[in-house]
Design a protein around this motif. Structure first.
Motif, mmCIF file in Angstrom:
data_model
loop_
_atom_site.group_PDB
_atom_site.id
_atom_site.type_symbol
_atom_site.label_atom_id
_atom_site.label_comp_id
_atom_site.label_asym_id
_atom_site.label_seq_id
_atom_site.Cartn_x
_atom_site.Cartn_y
_atom_site.Cartn_z
ATOM 1 N N ASN A 1 0.879 -1.181 0.000
ATOM 2 C CA ASN A 1 0.000 0.000 0.000
ATOM 3 C C ASN A 1 0.905 1.217 0.000
ATOM 4 O OD1 ASN A 1 -2.344 1.530 0.122
ATOM 5 N ND2 ASN A 1 -2.403 1.539 2.351
ATOM 6 N N THR A 2 0.655 2.142 -0.940
ATOM 7 C CA THR A 2 1.517 3.318 -1.062
ATOM 8 C C THR A 2 0.653 4.577 -1.086
ATOM 9 O OG1 THR A 2 1.460 3.440 -3.475
ATOM 10 C CG2 THR A 2 3.089 1.944 -2.482
ATOM 11 N N THR A 3 1.336 5.690 -1.020
ATOM 12 C CA THR A 3 0.661 6.942 -1.336
ATOM 13 C C THR A 3 0.593 7.056 -2.853
ATOM 14 O OG1 THR A 3 2.759 8.124 -1.172
ATOM 15 C CG2 THR A 3 1.356 8.069 0.795
ATOM 16 N N ALA A 4 -0.016 8.105 -3.350
ATOM 17 C CA ALA A 4 -0.302 8.206 -4.777
ATOM 18 C C ALA A 4 0.965 8.398 -5.596
ATOM 19 C CB ALA A 4 -1.261 9.350 -5.032
ATOM 20 N N GLY A 5 1.091 7.592 -6.655
ATOM 21 C CA GLY A 5 2.112 7.835 -7.660
ATOM 22 C C GLY A 5 1.586 8.808 -8.686
ATOM 23 N N SER A 6 2.484 9.383 -9.483
ATOM 24 C CA SER A 6 2.058 10.336 -10.500
ATOM 25 C C SER A 6 3.089 10.382 -11.609
ATOM 26 C CB SER A 6 1.896 11.734 -9.891
ATOM 27 O OG SER A 6 3.167 12.265 -9.549
ATOM 28 N N SER A 7 2.820 11.229 -12.573
ATOM 29 C CA SER A 7 3.777 11.381 -13.668
ATOM 30 C C SER A 7 5.068 12.025 -13.184
ATOM 31 C CB SER A 7 3.152 12.213 -14.792
ATOM 32 O OG SER A 7 2.776 13.503 -14.295
ATOM 33 N N ASP A 8 5.040 12.569 -11.975
ATOM 34 C CA ASP A 8 6.254 13.157 -11.413
ATOM 35 C C ASP A 8 7.070 12.147 -10.613
ATOM 36 O OD1 ASP A 8 5.693 15.682 -12.429
ATOM 37 O OD2 ASP A 8 4.424 16.183 -10.697
ATOM 38 N N SER A 9 6.538 10.938 -10.456
ATOM 39 C CA SER A 9 7.253 9.938 -9.656
ATOM 40 C C SER A 9 8.518 9.499 -10.378
ATOM 41 C CB SER A 9 6.350 8.724 -9.400
ATOM 42 O OG SER A 9 5.212 9.081 -8.650
ATOM 43 N N ARG A 10 9.606 9.459 -9.636
ATOM 44 C CA ARG A 10 10.905 8.991 -10.130
ATOM 45 C C ARG A 10 11.514 8.097 -9.050
ATOM 46 N NH1 ARG A 10 8.564 11.272 -13.532
ATOM 47 N NH2 ARG A 10 9.256 12.957 -14.929
ATOM 48 N N TRP A 11 12.567 7.437 -9.410
ATOM 49 C CA TRP A 11 13.231 6.599 -8.413
ATOM 50 C C TRP A 11 13.632 7.417 -7.189
ATOM 51 C CZ3 TRP A 11 13.602 1.552 -7.644
ATOM 52 C CH2 TRP A 11 14.486 1.097 -6.671
ATOM 53 N N THR A 12 14.016 8.629 -7.464
ATOM 54 C CA THR A 12 14.468 9.485 -6.358
ATOM 55 C C THR A 12 13.322 10.214 -5.665
ATOM 56 O OG1 THR A 12 14.869 11.245 -7.978
ATOM 57 C CG2 THR A 12 16.743 9.852 -7.373
ATOM 58 N N SER A 13 12.119 10.102 -6.202
ATOM 59 C CA SER A 13 10.954 10.745 -5.567
ATOM 60 C C SER A 13 9.745 9.813 -5.658
ATOM 61 C CB SER A 13 10.634 12.087 -6.236
ATOM 62 O OG SER A 13 10.372 11.907 -7.621
ATOM 63 N N GLN A 14 9.874 8.696 -4.989
ATOM 64 C CA GLN A 14 8.813 7.703 -4.982
ATOM 65 C C GLN A 14 7.752 8.074 -3.937
ATOM 66 O OE1 GLN A 14 10.174 3.542 -4.862
ATOM 67 N NE2 GLN A 14 12.275 4.280 -5.268
ATOM 68 N N PRO A 15 6.508 7.592 -4.133
ATOM 69 C CA PRO A 15 5.514 7.745 -3.068
ATOM 70 C C PRO A 15 5.936 6.928 -1.846
ATOM 71 C CG PRO A 15 4.690 6.277 -4.786
ATOM 72 C CD PRO A 15 5.961 6.870 -5.305
ATOM 73 N N THR A 16 5.278 7.161 -0.745
ATOM 74 C CA THR A 16 5.630 6.444 0.486
ATOM 75 C C THR A 16 5.131 5.003 0.406
ATOM 76 O OG1 THR A 16 5.433 8.484 1.751
ATOM 77 C CG2 THR A 16 5.343 6.418 2.985
ATOM 78 N N TRP A 17 6.033 4.074 0.695
ATOM 79 C CA TRP A 17 5.657 2.657 0.736
ATOM 80 C C TRP A 17 5.222 2.366 2.178
ATOM 81 C CZ3 TRP A 17 6.231 -0.823 -3.514
ATOM 82 C CH2 TRP A 17 6.696 -0.203 -4.681
ATOM 83 N N GLN A 18 3.914 2.284 2.361
ATOM 84 C CA GLN A 18 3.375 2.277 3.718
ATOM 85 C C GLN A 18 3.389 0.909 4.388
ATOM 86 O OE1 GLN A 18 -0.418 4.068 2.589
ATOM 87 N NE2 GLN A 18 0.182 5.977 3.572
ATOM 88 N N GLN A 19 2.893 -0.094 3.714
ATOM 89 C CA GLN A 19 2.797 -1.408 4.337
ATOM 90 C C GLN A 19 2.697 -2.486 3.276
ATOM 91 O OE1 GLN A 19 -0.349 -1.776 7.236
ATOM 92 N NE2 GLN A 19 -0.189 -4.000 7.373
ATOM 93 N N LYS A 20 3.419 -3.575 3.515
ATOM 94 C CA LYS A 20 3.325 -4.728 2.608
ATOM 95 C C LYS A 20 2.091 -5.544 2.977
ATOM 96 C CE LYS A 20 6.094 -8.287 3.022
ATOM 97 N NZ LYS A 20 7.309 -9.129 2.967
ATOM 98 N N TYR A 21 1.307 -5.908 1.969
ATOM 99 C CA TYR A 21 0.072 -6.642 2.207
ATOM 100 C C TYR A 21 0.038 -8.027 1.577
ATOM 101 C CZ TYR A 21 -2.605 -2.998 4.554
ATOM 102 O OH TYR A 21 -3.063 -2.080 5.474
ATOM 103 N N ALA A 22 0.860 -8.260 0.583
ATOM 104 C CA ALA A 22 0.770 -9.559 -0.092
ATOM 105 C C ALA A 22 2.127 -9.920 -0.699
ATOM 106 C CB ALA A 22 -0.302 -9.521 -1.176
ATOM 107 N N THR A 23 2.362 -11.213 -0.811
ATOM 108 C CA THR A 23 3.545 -11.748 -1.474
ATOM 109 C C THR A 23 3.110 -12.889 -2.367
ATOM 110 O OG1 THR A 23 5.033 -11.150 0.337
ATOM 111 C CG2 THR A 23 5.773 -12.886 -1.157
ATOM 112 N N SER A 24 3.622 -12.910 -3.593
ATOM 113 C CA SER A 24 3.295 -13.975 -4.537
ATOM 114 C C SER A 24 4.572 -14.508 -5.160
ATOM 115 C CB SER A 24 2.367 -13.452 -5.631
ATOM 116 O OG SER A 24 2.134 -14.431 -6.619
ATOM 117 N N THR A 25 4.573 -15.791 -5.455
ATOM 118 C CA THR A 25 5.724 -16.398 -6.143
ATOM 119 C C THR A 25 5.390 -16.739 -7.589
ATOM 120 O OG1 THR A 25 5.058 -18.599 -5.380
ATOM 121 C CG2 THR A 25 6.600 -17.379 -3.985
ATOM 122 N N GLU A 26 4.183 -16.389 -8.009
ATOM 123 C CA GLU A 26 3.775 -16.773 -9.359
ATOM 124 C C GLU A 26 4.688 -16.101 -10.384
ATOM 125 O OE1 GLU A 26 -0.266 -16.667 -10.416
ATOM 126 O OE2 GLU A 26 -0.980 -17.660 -8.576
#
Length: 800
Positions: A234-259
């Motif tokens: 779960n993150t905050t909103a991404g946008s066209s301004d998102s870059r590696w150096t200005s990512q939204p906040t990564w708030q909490q991991k909710y799921a993991t998949s190996t598929e």
């Protein structure tokens, strides 16, 4: 928004969603590729341009918009009048034909210069200048693709950010995460992460039963051919301004998949395919927060290049990412709490006219599911619940469609007339309950309001002795109909004879209707041979004999003889109660019956005693109609025959209470239903003289005035109501001079007469026929015909 090409274009070569315009410019092809959200336009250079400062112009039509270049190389389009942002064109980028083995991408990339020239009126030129050094570099593998993509704003958004990339990648037809195995010029890995925004408005505040996110995986970097984990956050909103150096906040991991699909070259499972992760908890978080947009981040669970994955973005023409959610909205709050009948409100409080009212409400459900209502009922004064089988005052309705009435009925024995109660509601759709109770709504139990408005008052009753009514079943039915229709009998010209609405003269105890003079005739033949008859009384046998007599419904009753009396009246008893909603008197019940009282005088004293004189009475109720509160199982009638006695002059030691009082048979109290089955009861009236009959002391005469009374007890009716018949009179005699019958009781309100018949030649027995009655009859007859023939002559004597 329309992107154009300056100059003519040759006929395109079509291949699926791609149109290629060969040699549209010197040494360059124009390629247009349709995507789900719009299109991409590329310029492909098959060889190094022969001219320096290679530049081409893209005309752009953007009606109503203004264009401005941004610091990151993108172009922002805004409303020409309001300045509101409308769309973004990402900064152009170019890449050569080389493909990295692990990432499967064109990793040799460079920025493209682009100048924005806004001519106004929506006419815009984009001057595109590819990087000359990149084009001249010996390591560049041709063809080179220049991508000045356009993208339209949508309800959802996806992009990816990659370490080392400084442009917006939101127009790409793919999304990436993990480590592609390549590095930037500064030695940092080109790690990528995916950012997505979903339109969650449809299930905001819903309960999520399942949710999965799916990606079409067309390339994986797992050269070890094993499945490698990836995580959903779960993150905050991404946008066209998102870059590696200005990512939204990564708030909490909710799921993991190996598929994993599209395994690396050399593996057996290299086919493209869908991969998914269970994101129920994440989606529930969005729904519980009532978010209209849910922001998701996807990244590899490891930094190794084995976790690298490429999937289709929302811009791909097929197999775009998808979020599948099974959800159920909680049913909505109740919108219309009501209580009734009559379902009428006064001063913000509902009024109900029954002890078992209906409570109802309407509920909404966004999913269209059927819903039921839970109703909780409390006593407003004590703030305690009524007793229900579910406990806590809870009652549950059946399931109904949204917007229809969900209703319950309060069980019997829980509510009290005149008290105030309150209720609230909650809804359930078979899966989930609404989390809120409705506000409390109050209702008053006012059973009186169910009746017919009337000008009668409590205590009013009718005692009718008119033979045209009492003896006519059709008239009795008319009285029933008019009373139920009008709440009174004014339309028939009948006024109450008892109670506050009765005319004053009729209401007074000592003022009765005029009594007609009564005379009864005893034929001489009754005393055969001058002897006492076998039946001295000749009592009235039953109510039918009484009713057949012309005078039975006179106020004084019918005197068959001095020992035999009856009275027939029609009793009309209304139950009147004060209503609250609205405030008025209402007719809440009706009782109509023919009442027949038969009296039997006696010769002699009670049980052969000398002090107590008595008379017996039979009362019969023929009930014609019972309605409203009289019809309740617990409704009762008590029949009484009170008597007010007085002593004749010359009895100074006699007590008033001994002149006339109730003896052994005091009447009957029973349910109205039992009275309908058996309408009979018995009374006896006694009179006790303080002295034995004595010639010197004079007569011991007492007179009793009696009136039959019916007292009604009705459940939920806070007063006793009664009806009275007409008044009758009995005389108790005690005379020493009457040696044949020293004590007894008679009905004195009639004048006796003795009839002498010429035919009465009854014999007194041997030795000679008895002819005295015949002789007296002839003498009287002759005297009437010729008064002067009588002897001795009486000049003032005449026979009528």
């Amino acid at each position: 928004m329309t992107l154009q090409w300056k100059g003519g274009l040759p006929k395109p070569v079509l291949a699926g969603t791609t149109a290629t315009y060969k040699d549209a410019a010197p040494g360059a092809d124009v390629i247009v590729k349709a995507s789900r959200t719009g299109f991409e336009q590329f310029v492909r250079l098959d060889a190094k341009p022969t001219t320096e400062n290679y530049t081409y112009t893209l005309p752009l039509k953007a009606k109503g918009l203004k264009a401005s270049a941004q610091k990151d190389g993108s172009v922002l389009f805004t409303d020409a009048e309001t300045g509101v942002e409308k769309a973004t064109m990402p900064a152009p980028v170019m890449w050569d034909a080389s493909v990295d083995k692990v990432s499967g991408k064109h990793e040799n990339r460079a920025r493209v210069g682009m100048k924005v020239i806004d001519h106004g009126g929506g006419n815009i030129d984009l001057e595109v200048t590819p990087d000359a050094d990149f084009l001249a570099n010996k390591g560049t593998q041709y063809p080179v693709t220049v991508d000045p993509s356009t993208s339209a704003l949508g309800n959802t958004f996806d992009t990816y950010v990659q370490q080392g990339e400084t442009t917006d990648l939101g127009a790409e037809t793919e999304l990436d995460w993990g480590n592609p195995g390549t590095k930037n010029t500064d030695g940092t890995p080109r790690l990528a992460r995916t950012l997505m925004t979903w339109n969650t408005e449809a299930f905001a505040d819903a309960l999520i039963s399942s949710a999965k996110v799916e990606f079409y995986n067309f390339h994986s970097g797992n050269t070890d051919c094993k499945a490698h984990s990836w995580d959903v956050w779960n993150t905050t909103a991404g946008s066209s301004d998102s870059r590696w150096t200005s990512q939204p906040t990564w708030q909490q991991k909710y799921a993991t998949s190996t598929e994993t699909k599209a395994h690396a070259t050399g593996c057996t499972a290299t086919a493209d395919g869908w991969i998914k992760a269970d994101v129920k908890d994440l989606v529930q978080t969005w729904a519980s927060a009532k978010q209209t947009r849910g922001h998701m981040g996807v990244r590899a669970a490891e930094d190794s290049s084995q976790g690298w994955k490429r999937v289709n973005s929302r811009n791909a023409t097929a197999n775009q990412p998808k979020l599948t959610v099974n959800y159920n909205y909680r049913p909505g709050d109740g919108t219309a709490q009501q209580a009734g009948p009559k379902f009428e409100m006064y001063s913000g409080i509902w009024g109900v006219d029954t002890l078992t009212p209906t409570l109802r409400d309407k509920f909404t459900d966004a999913d269209g599911d059927t819903v039921n209502g839970t109703f909780q009922v409390y006593d407003s004064a004590t703030n305690k619940p009524i007793t229900t089988s579910a406990g806590e005052g809870l009652l549950t309705s059946g399931f109904v469609k949204p917007g229809e009435w969900a209703s319950v009925k309060v069980p019997e024995g829980q509510l009290v007339d005149g008290k105030t109660y309150k209720f609230r509601t909650n809804s359930y759709d078979g899966t989930h309950y609404n989390l809120n109770w409705s506000p409390w709504r109050e209702f008053v139990v006012d059973t009186a309001s169910a009746g017919k408005p009337t000008n009668l008052q409590p205590g009013d009753s009718y005692t009718i002795s008119d033979p045209k009514i009492v003896k006519d079943p059709a008239k009795i039915q008319e009285i029933q109909d008019v009373l139920k229709r009008d709440g009174n009998l004014e339309a028939l010209g009948i006024k109450p004879t008892r109670g506050p609405s009765a005319p004053k003269a009729a209401a007074a105890d000592d003022t009765r209707a005029s009594w007609l003079p009564r005379t009864y005739i005893t034929p001489s033949g009754k005393f055969a041979g001058g002897k006492k008859p076998a039946d001295q009384y000749e009592y009235i046998k039953d109510p039918a004999e009484c009713s057949a007599a012309a005078a039975s419904d006179n106020a004084a009753g019918w005197i068959k003889n001095r020992f035999s009396y009856c009275q027939e009246t029609l009793v009309v008893m209304p139950a009147i109660d004060w209503g609250i909603f609205p405030p008025r008197f209402n007719l809440v019940g009706e009782f109509i019956a023919t009442q027949t009282l038969i009296g039997e005088g006696k010769i002699g004293s009670k049980d052969s005693g000398e002090y107590t004189r008595y008379a017996d009475f039979d009362l019969n109720l023929d009930i014609h109609w019972v309605g409203g509160r009289f019809n309740q199982p617990a409704a009762k009638i008590q029949a009484n025959l009170p008597c007010q006695g007085t002593w004749a002059a010359g009895n100074p030691t006699a007590k008033p209470e001994d002149a006339c009082y109730t003896g052994l048979f005091t009447g009957r109290t029973d349910s109205i239903a039992d009275w309908k089955t058996n309408g009979k009861t018995e009374f006896d009236l006694w009179s006790s003289t303080p002295k034995l009959p004595d010639v010197a002391a004079g007569e011991r005469v007492a007179t009793g005035k009696f009136t039959p009374e019916l007292k009604f007890t009705l459940p939920g009716y806070d007063q006793l109501i009664d009806a009275a018949g007409e008044e009758g009179v009995v005389r108790f005699d005690s005379a020493a001079y009457n040696t044949w019958a020293k004590t007894g009781s008679v009905f004195p309100d009639a004048t006796p007469s003795l009839q002498y018949n010429k035919s009465d030649t009854s014999s007194a027995g041997p030795p000679a026929p008895y002819t005295g009655v015949e002789a007296v009859a002839r003498h009287i007859d002759e005297a009437r015909k010729n008064p002067d023939a009588t002897y001795p002559t009486k000049t003032v004597s005449r026979l009528a």
